[in-house]
Design a protein around this motif. Structure first.
Motif, PDB file in Angstrom:
ATOM      1  N   ILE A  75      -0.262  -6.468  10.574  1.00 28.22           N
ATOM      2  CA  ILE A  75      -0.346  -5.243   9.775  1.00 28.22           C
ATOM      3  C   ILE A  75      -0.158  -5.606   8.304  1.00 28.22           C
ATOM      4  O   ILE A  75       0.520  -6.578   7.971  1.00 28.22           O
ATOM      5  N   PRO A  76      -0.753  -4.829   7.382  1.00 26.99           N
ATOM      6  CA  PRO A  76      -0.605  -5.135   5.960  1.00 26.99           C
ATOM      7  C   PRO A  76       0.832  -4.896   5.497  1.00 26.99           C
ATOM      8  O   PRO A  76       1.551  -4.061   6.051  1.00 26.99           O
ATOM      9  N   GLY A  77       1.231  -5.636   4.494  1.00 24.65           N
ATOM     10  CA  GLY A  77       2.573  -5.445   3.946  1.00 24.65           C
ATOM     11  C   GLY A  77       3.232  -6.763   3.613  1.00 24.65           C
ATOM     12  O   GLY A  77       2.705  -7.837   3.921  1.00 24.65           O
ATOM     13  N   PHE A  78       4.391  -6.661   2.984  1.00 24.94           N
ATOM     14  CA  PHE A  78       5.171  -7.841   2.627  1.00 24.94           C
ATOM     15  C   PHE A  78       6.355  -7.955   3.576  1.00 24.94           C
ATOM     16  O   PHE A  78       7.030  -6.958   3.852  1.00 24.94           O
ATOM     17  N   LYS A  79       6.638  -9.165   4.027  1.00 26.09           N
ATOM     18  CA  LYS A  79       7.662  -9.377   5.047  1.00 26.09           C
ATOM     19  C   LYS A  79       9.043  -8.936   4.574  1.00 26.09           C
ATOM     20  O   LYS A  79       9.858  -8.447   5.367  1.00 26.09           O
ATOM     21  N   HIS A  80       9.323  -9.094   3.291  1.00 29.54           N
ATOM     22  CA  HIS A  80      10.662  -8.813   2.770  1.00 29.54           C
ATOM     23  C   HIS A  80      10.816  -7.353   2.316  1.00 29.54           C
ATOM     24  O   HIS A  80      11.848  -6.990   1.745  1.00 29.54           O
ATOM     25  N   VAL A  81       9.809  -6.504   2.564  1.00 31.31           N
ATOM     26  CA  VAL A  81       9.832  -5.101   2.122  1.00 31.31           C
ATOM     27  C   VAL A  81       9.649  -4.168   3.311  1.00 31.31           C
ATOM     28  O   VAL A  81       8.790  -4.402   4.162  1.00 31.31           O
ATOM     29  N   ALA A  82      10.476  -3.117   3.371  1.00 30.50           N
ATOM     30  CA  ALA A  82      10.297  -2.060   4.373  1.00 30.50           C
ATOM     31  C   ALA A  82      10.027  -0.747   3.650  1.00 30.50           C
ATOM     32  O   ALA A  82      10.570  -0.491   2.570  1.00 30.50           O
ATOM     33  N   VAL A  96      13.412   5.127  21.505  1.00 32.82           N
ATOM     34  CA  VAL A  96      14.009   4.685  20.244  1.00 32.82           C
ATOM     35  C   VAL A  96      13.903   3.171  20.119  1.00 32.82           C
ATOM     36  O   VAL A  96      13.530   2.642  19.063  1.00 32.82           O
ATOM     37  N   LYS A  97      14.194   2.471  21.200  1.00 36.77           N
ATOM     38  CA  LYS A  97      14.127   1.003  21.171  1.00 36.77           C
ATOM     39  C   LYS A  97      12.709   0.523  20.891  1.00 36.77           C
ATOM     40  O   LYS A  97      12.486  -0.405  20.104  1.00 36.77           O
ATOM     41  N   GLU A  98      11.726   1.164  21.484  1.00 37.81           N
ATOM     42  CA  GLU A  98      10.324   0.763  21.260  1.00 37.81           C
ATOM     43  C   GLU A  98       9.907   1.022  19.823  1.00 37.81           C
ATOM     44  O   GLU A  98       9.145   0.251  19.236  1.00 37.81           O
ATOM     45  N   ASN A  99      10.403   2.116  19.233  1.00 34.59           N
ATOM     46  CA  ASN A  99      10.089   2.408  17.835  1.00 34.59           C
ATOM     47  C   ASN A  99      10.666   1.351  16.901  1.00 34.59           C
ATOM     48  O   ASN A  99      10.066   1.031  15.876  1.00 34.59           O
ATOM     49  N   ILE A 100      11.819   0.833  17.238  1.00 39.56           N
ATOM     50  CA  ILE A 100      12.402  -0.229  16.417  1.00 39.56           C
ATOM     51  C   ILE A 100      11.675  -1.549  16.668  1.00 39.56           C
ATOM     52  O   ILE A 100      11.330  -2.272  15.732  1.00 39.56           O
ATOM     53  N   ARG A 101      11.390  -1.848  17.945  1.00 37.24           N
ATOM     54  CA  ARG A 101      10.790  -3.131  18.307  1.00 37.24           C
ATOM     55  C   ARG A 101       9.400  -3.312  17.683  1.00 37.24           C
ATOM     56  O   ARG A 101       9.014  -4.427  17.330  1.00 37.24           O
ATOM     57  N   ARG A 102       8.647  -2.229  17.513  1.00 33.74           N
ATOM     58  CA  ARG A 102       7.287  -2.369  17.010  1.00 33.74           C
ATOM     59  C   ARG A 102       7.241  -2.808  15.548  1.00 33.74           C
ATOM     60  O   ARG A 102       6.190  -3.212  15.056  1.00 33.74           O
ATOM     61  N   ARG A 103       8.373  -2.762  14.861  1.00 40.25           N
ATOM     62  CA  ARG A 103       8.429  -3.248  13.482  1.00 40.25           C
ATOM     63  C   ARG A 103       8.723  -4.751  13.419  1.00 40.25           C
ATOM     64  O   ARG A 103       8.692  -5.333  12.336  1.00 40.25           O
ATOM     65  N   PHE A 146      15.567   4.660   9.808  1.00 43.93           N
ATOM     66  CA  PHE A 146      16.246   3.674   8.972  1.00 43.93           C
ATOM     67  C   PHE A 146      16.513   2.391   9.761  1.00 43.93           C
ATOM     68  O   PHE A 146      16.367   1.287   9.232  1.00 43.93           O
ATOM     69  N   ALA A 147      16.902   2.529  11.034  1.00 43.48           N
ATOM     70  CA  ALA A 147      17.148   1.345  11.869  1.00 43.48           C
ATOM     71  C   ALA A 147      15.874   0.526  12.025  1.00 43.48           C
ATOM     72  O   ALA A 147      15.891  -0.708  11.941  1.00 43.48           O
ATOM     73  N   ALA A 148      14.736   1.211  12.236  1.00 36.37           N
ATOM     74  CA  ALA A 148      13.457   0.510  12.386  1.00 36.37           C
ATOM     75  C   ALA A 148      13.093  -0.222  11.103  1.00 36.37           C
ATOM     76  O   ALA A 148      12.584  -1.352  11.138  1.00 36.37           O
ATOM     77  N   ALA A 149      13.366   0.415   9.970  1.00 37.54           N
ATOM     78  CA  ALA A 149      13.077  -0.238   8.690  1.00 37.54           C
ATOM     79  C   ALA A 149      13.991  -1.439   8.463  1.00 37.54           C
ATOM     80  O   ALA A 149      13.545  -2.517   8.053  1.00 37.54           O
ATOM     81  N   LEU A 150      15.271  -1.274   8.768  1.00 38.72           N
ATOM     82  CA  LEU A 150      16.240  -2.353   8.520  1.00 38.72           C
ATOM     83  C   LEU A 150      16.119  -3.487   9.526  1.00 38.72           C
ATOM     84  O   LEU A 150      16.539  -4.616   9.244  1.00 38.72           O
ATOM     85  N   ALA A 151      15.537  -3.204  10.702  1.00 40.40           N
ATOM     86  CA  ALA A 151      15.330  -4.264  11.697  1.00 40.40           C
ATOM     87  C   ALA A 151      14.420  -5.351  11.144  1.00 40.40           C
ATOM     88  O   ALA A 151      14.494  -6.514  11.553  1.00 40.40           O
TER      89      ALA A 151
END
Length: 323
Positions: A75-82, A96-103, A146-151
């Motif tokens: 997916i497009p984006g920078f690894k160090h940015v959420a 909830v776990k799947e939503n976090i894992r997909r990031r 927020f958890a998905a972003a911080l993961a």
């Protein structure tokens, strides 16, 4: 990490550029709020920083290295940015776990489990990991987002209007999370609400037509706005001739001062005993204080006043606050 945007040019079409030779600096591990009206370029700026959009010209840099996307990333984006958008971007019928894992990308299954467990514990969502996103409360959805972003373990977290369309409880919940992150991540928040900027920011950058027209700490930007656009974004203000203020209220004039003064309501005081005569036009109740519109010598001025009921045409006096 300090972020430098250097000579960024970007437009959605050839006829109109959102940014043209745009440069900015966001200091590491500070909370930056980008404030502006709709159409000023706030969301576009965040998408450029997230890597969802690529500039036509210019670079985004940190410590001398240019941000580049990983070619192997799915997916497009920078690894160090959420990036947290306004809808929080959760799949409603996934857990909830799947939503976090997909990031998460590039980790082993065990590493993914460890990361999910860690962010779930920090954001107090461990007990809902197996529930579907659609089945959890609004406040829990925010924590999941927020958890998905911080993961992703970002160094930079971008948020687009995070308090928009939230009720009081959910907005306070988000503010608590932002406060918890302060000083640990570089936070860049886009909003059109001046009150949010004042509450959340270490630094406010006011964006207008693709340009930063003022940047500074909240108090400085609020009390000394660069122009009426900035002043209006952050609340009520008075535009008063400097000579009139000097003559009637004792305002000090500098040698190079402009013709008019942008004066916040708290810089004026209503009194029964001193000042120049004025009359009340209307008063609006804000709980802890009234916002009073008065007329003095033909000028309409806003003033704050606590604990009082005002009648139209009531006679008072107005003076300049001494501090």
């Amino acid at each position: 990490m300090d972020i430098y945007l250097r000579d960024i040019t970007f437009g959605y079409n050839a006829d109109r550029k959102i940014f043209e030779n745009f440069s900015a600096h966001f200091e590491s591990k500070k909370t930056h709020v980008v404030l502006g009206k709709s159409g000023s370029g706030k969301s576009t700026l965040l998408k450029l920083l997230a890597g969802e959009l690529l500039p036509e010209h210019g670079t985004i840099e940190s410590k001398g290295w240019v941000w580049k996307q990983l070619e192997e990333s799915p997916i497009p984006g920078f690894k160090h940015v959420a990036f947290l958008n306004q809808e929080f971007d959760l799949l409603p019928y996934s857990t909830v776990k799947e939503n976090i894992r997909r990031r998460l990308h590039g980790y082993s299954p065990q590493e993914e489990e460890d990361i999910i467990r860690d962010v779930a514990l920090k954001l107090d969502i461990s007990e809902i990991l197996e529930r579907r996103a659609v089945d959890v409360s609004g406040g829990q959805k925010q924590r999941v987002a927020f958890a998905a972003a911080l993961a992703k373990r970002p160094q930079v977290l971008l948020m687009d209007e995070p308090l928009s369309n939230q009720d009081f409880k959910n907005a306070e919940n988000i503010k608590d999370i932002i406060q918890w992150l302060r000083g640990h991540k570089t936070l860049i928040i886009a909003t059109h609400e001046g009150s949010e900027a004042l509450q959340l920011a270490d630094f406010i950058s006011v964006l207008h037509d693709g340009k930063i027209v003022q940047k500074g700490i909240p108090r400085k930007v609020y009390e000394s706005p660069a122009n009426q656009y900035v002043a209006g974004l952050l609340g009520h203000y008075n535009l008063v001739p400097r000579q009139w203020l000097a003559k009637n209220l004792g305002f000090r004039i500098g040698a190079e001062d402009s013709e008019n003064v942008l004066l916040r309501p708290h810089k004026l005081i209503l009194s029964r005993t001193h000042g120049i005569p004025c009359r009340v036009i209307r008063a609006e109740y804000f709980g802890m204080y009234y916002l009073v519109l008065i007329e003095a010598d033909g000028y309409l001025l806003y003033v704050y006043y606590p604990h009082n009921h005002f009648e139209p045409n009531e006679r008072w006096k107005i003076a300049l606050h001494s501090h």
